[in-house]
Design an enzyme around this catalytic site. Structure first.
Site, PDB file in Angstrom:
ATOM      1  NE  ARG A   1      -3.714  10.838   9.383  1.00 57.65           N
ATOM      2  CZ  ARG A   1      -3.391  11.984  10.214  1.00 57.65           C
ATOM      3  NH1 ARG A   1      -2.909  13.104   9.800  1.00 57.65           N
ATOM      4  NH2 ARG A   1      -4.065  11.908  11.388  1.00 57.65           N
TER       5      ARG A   1
ATOM      6  CE  LYS B   1      -1.758   1.872   3.785  1.00 57.93           C
ATOM      7  NZ  LYS B   1      -1.656   3.299   4.268  1.00 57.93           N
ATOM      8  CG  ASN B   2       2.586   2.718   3.475  1.00 59.09           C
ATOM      9  OD1 ASN B   2       1.388   3.059   3.422  1.00 59.09           O
ATOM     10  ND2 ASN B   2       3.000   2.131   4.633  1.00 59.09           N
TER      11      ASN B   2
ATOM     12  NE  ARG C   1      -0.180   9.277  10.027  1.00 63.00           N
ATOM     13  CZ  ARG C   1      -0.371   8.276   9.306  1.00 63.00           C
ATOM     14  NH1 ARG C   1       0.132   8.028   8.160  1.00 63.00           N
ATOM     15  NH2 ARG C   1      -1.033   7.232   9.972  1.00 63.00           N
ATOM     16  N   PRO C   2       1.959  16.334  10.544  1.00 63.73           N
ATOM     17  CG  PRO C   2       3.492  17.667  11.662  1.00 63.73           C
ATOM     18  CD  PRO C   2       2.726  16.448  11.799  1.00 63.73           C
ATOM     19  CB  ILE C   3       1.862  18.378   5.023  1.00 60.67           C
ATOM     20  CG1 ILE C   3       1.080  19.718   5.047  1.00 60.67           C
ATOM     21  CG2 ILE C   3       1.188  16.880   5.130  1.00 60.67           C
ATOM     22  CD1 ILE C   3       0.275  19.612   3.707  1.00 60.67           C
ATOM     23  CG  ASP C   4       5.586  21.576   9.591  1.00 62.04           C
ATOM     24  OD1 ASP C   4       5.237  20.373   9.420  1.00 62.04           O
ATOM     25  OD2 ASP C   4       6.330  21.892  10.680  1.00 62.04           O
TER      26      ASP C   4
END
Length: 428
Positions: free
Chosen positions: A99, A22-23, A128-131
């Site tokens: 996600r 999947k990943n 799970r920040p996307i900064d």
């Protein structure tokens, strides 16, 4: 909504094929945005998250055919053609359960110069920040605003430009996102402190097959020389190392002997080492892996999760369940996600002796678990509850197993093929 009814205490035997990862499949589907024509993926698992990504690509105006039917059966393929993309948006109503929606941000900026992407949803296992994604893409010239819970992004008029990027911490999706953005950027991009996970390397190899210029694959420093375009191609998705580890845990807890067909051993090295330390017998032959264990004879083992090549956080819940019936006490330390012990409360319902101290779980093995009703909170927690139920005495019910279907290709069917007694029913 489905639930699983599990009759425990049944040893496992036989052989089962490990599905595609999947990943790896998710970023590869996002990479189709970059190609001038169709990208055909093979060994594609049948999962909820991949179907969601397929709906997203169609929403954007592309073509996405998953699991085409042939002769009354379904091929494990995805045929993706995004050359006709007209709507570079990933709205909340499409991606709220997934996600991986952030993975389309880099490809959209690189190929189309703009994007509007809803902040990611999915499992409630932690922030799970996307900064890190945004900081890196900003270094390449992208500009961002936040509007209505969406990230609104645009690239410079002449396109993204290569940059020297160092991630403050290891990020798998961040590495994949920036790598995909870089392949069509002007000049050279260097990604330092890049994630080394096998799924990242699989994405890089697929991009190279499409015509990208990437060096340093499998290392923590990637160099990408931008090209003008990427070509159509066909690519086989790597086997799912987390599914393989989950199946290993099932046999270790329930007891028995089974062979995993197509498990890629190099990707599982640290996991296999912990299984051996716990007293599980493993034998590799001709690309397959045979596992043998006797219920009640596992030994306690300590585990600390970490970025690859460390012990994967996606195997923590399954291994903790396995340690709940091992002899002695285990210390399980989670370093990746702050909320990834939500399965512990449900395992205690079966009689597991687990004490939480911050990001550490102390697991004192008990002789036998007992069946009970449980509720799954996230993808890997679902798997851990299923494994525990299979080893427990009596019958268990597991609700909210839609989490399981997001990331495992018919796991209950695979376990039943090994002799497990799992029944799927509608939960009214």
């Amino acid at each position: 909504m489905d639930k699983l009814i599990v009759e425990g205490g049944v040893p496992l035997s036989g052989a089962v094929k490990v599905s595609g990862a999947k990943n790896a499949a998710l970023p590869l589907m996002a990479a189709s945005i970059l190609a001038d024509g169709p990208l055909t993926l093979t060994n594609v698992p049948r999962l909820g998250d991949l179907r969601t990504m397929g709906r997203l690509l169609k929403h954007m105006g592309g073509m996405a055919t998953l699991y085409p039917e042939e002769g009354g059966s379904f091929r494990e393929e995805a045929i993706l053609d995004m050359s006709g993309l007209t709507n570079p948006e990933a709205p909340h109503e499409v991606v709220k359960t997934m996600r991986a929606s952030a993975l389309v941000l880099g490809p959209l900026l690189a190929r189309h110069g703009r994007a509007r992407v809803s902040l990611p949803g999915g499992c409630a296992i932690g922030v799970r920040p996307i900064d890190l994604h945004l900081k890196a893409l900003s270094a390449m010239g992208a500009e961002f605003d936040l509007a209505g819970g969406d990230i609104v992004a645009k690239a410079p008029r002449d396109g993204l430009v290569g940059a020297d990027i160092r991630f403050d911490s290891v990020t798998v999706t961040g590495t994949e996102n920036v790598m995909m953005a870089s392949v069509l950027a002007k000049g050279k991009t260097v990604i330092r402190n890049a994630a080394r996970e096998p799924e990242v390397a699989d994405t890089a190899r697929a991009l190279v097959a499409m015509g990208a210029k990437i060096s340093g694959i499998e290392s923590d420093e990637l160099e990408i020389e931008g090209v003008d375009s990427l070509k159509p191609t066909s690519y086989e998705v790597m086997p799912d190392r987390i599914e393989a580890g989950t199946l290993l845990s099932a046999v270790a807890m329930a007891g028995g002997r089974a062979t995993l067909i197509g498990a890629r051993l190099n990707d599982l090295a640290v996991v296999l080492g912990k299984f051996t330390e716990a007293g599980v017998f493993l034998r590799a032959q001709n690309g397959d892996l045979t596992v043998e264990a006797h219920r009640g004879l596992l030994s306690a083992v300590n585990v600390t999760t970490g970025p690859y090549p460390g012990f994967p956080t996606d195997m923590q819940a399954q291994f903790l369940a396995m340690m709940s019936t091992a002899k002695g006490a285990s210390i399980i330390t989670e370093t990746i996600f702050e909320n990834r012990f939500m399965h512990v409360a449900e395992l205690r319902r079966l009689g597991a002796n687990v004490t939480l101290e911050g990001r550490t779980a102390v697991v004192k093995g008990v002789e036998r678990l007992s069946g009970a009703p449980m509720t799954a909170s996230d993808l890997r927690a679902s798997a851990s509850l299923l494994l525990a139920a299979m080893s427990a005495k009596g019958v268990s019910e597991i609700s909210r197993v839609y989490h399981l279907d997001r990331g495992y290709d018919r796991l209950d069917d695979k376990l039943n093929s090994l002799g497990a007694k799992i029944k799927r029913v509608r939960d009214n």
